[in-house]
Every structure is written in C-alpha cells, then in structure tokens.
Scaffold this active site. Sequence first.
Site, PDB file in Angstrom:
ATOM      1  N   TYR A 104      14.802 -42.802  -5.837  1.00  0.00           N
ATOM      2  CA  TYR A 104      16.252 -42.379  -6.079  1.00  0.00           C
ATOM      3  C   TYR A 104      16.865 -43.338  -7.002  1.00  0.00           C
ATOM      4  CZ  TYR A 104      21.318 -42.739  -4.706  1.00  0.00           C
ATOM      5  OH  TYR A 104      22.432 -42.897  -4.850  1.00  0.00           O
ATOM      6  N   ARG A 119      18.858 -38.143  -8.731  1.00  0.00           N
ATOM      7  CA  ARG A 119      18.848 -38.847  -7.495  1.00  0.00           C
ATOM      8  C   ARG A 119      18.802 -37.886  -6.288  1.00  0.00           C
ATOM      9  NH1 ARG A 119      24.092 -37.310  -8.241  1.00  0.00           N
ATOM     10  NH2 ARG A 119      25.726 -37.310  -6.696  1.00  0.00           N
ATOM     11  N   ARG A 149      23.575 -57.782 -18.547  1.00  0.00           N
ATOM     12  CA  ARG A 149      22.989 -58.532 -19.873  1.00  0.00           C
ATOM     13  C   ARG A 149      22.845 -57.671 -20.986  1.00  0.00           C
ATOM     14  NH1 ARG A 149      18.783 -62.316 -16.915  1.00  0.00           N
ATOM     15  NH2 ARG A 149      20.262 -63.784 -16.002  1.00  0.00           N
TER      16      ARG A 149
END
Length: 114
Positions: free
Chosen positions: A74, A85, A12
């Site tokens: 992560y 990450r 969105r």
Amino acid sequence: AYFALQVIYARRKYKISPPETTGHPEFDRIFRAQANCSEYFPIFISLLWVAGIFFHQGVAAVCGLLYLYTRFKYFQGYAVAAQGRLGPLYASARLLWLLLGLAAAGLLAHFLLP
C-alpha cells in the site's frame, strides 16, 4: 519506522520543513501513506493480540505477516500514485476483518464453551 524514515527522506528531498505537511505531490502521497498506516496500526495490533491469545497464535501470526506485507505494498503504491494504493488497501482491510472474526470466535469459544 520504515514509513517514517521515508517521510524524513521526502522532506529532505523536497525541502519541506516540519510542521508543514503539504508541498510537492510526491511528498504529500508519502506523508499520507505513512499517516494512514499509523492510524490503522493500533487496530491491527489489538486484533492481532486478541486473535493470537484466544484463537490460535500461528493463524494470527500468518494474518499479521500478510497484513504487514499488504501495508508495505500500500505504501509503495501510494508513493507512486494515489490509485496504486487501492488493491493493497482492500487486501489489508480484508485481513483486518479476518483478524476481527478470529478474535471474536476465540473470545466466544473461551467464554461461552465449557
């Protein structure tokens, strides 16, 4: 579910309609983080289940909670930057290996020991 909702919010925010899976770099990272976590979830659930049944429920539960926490970190790290990450990725991999070892030990003890 939280990770999937984050993908919806990012779609969105950056106006990326399904089935597109690329667009803004931040969306790409959020989408990949969610996909990566989803890919490992069946492995995690299987190992957690076997370790809990054949080794020890408490130990498996603690490992499971730690794994979920590292996957959450992560996801957060990957959403900010791809390098973010790595630390949680290695920690979650170590926990999967630990669960695998616990599951194997439990299975061996169950089927080989009197």
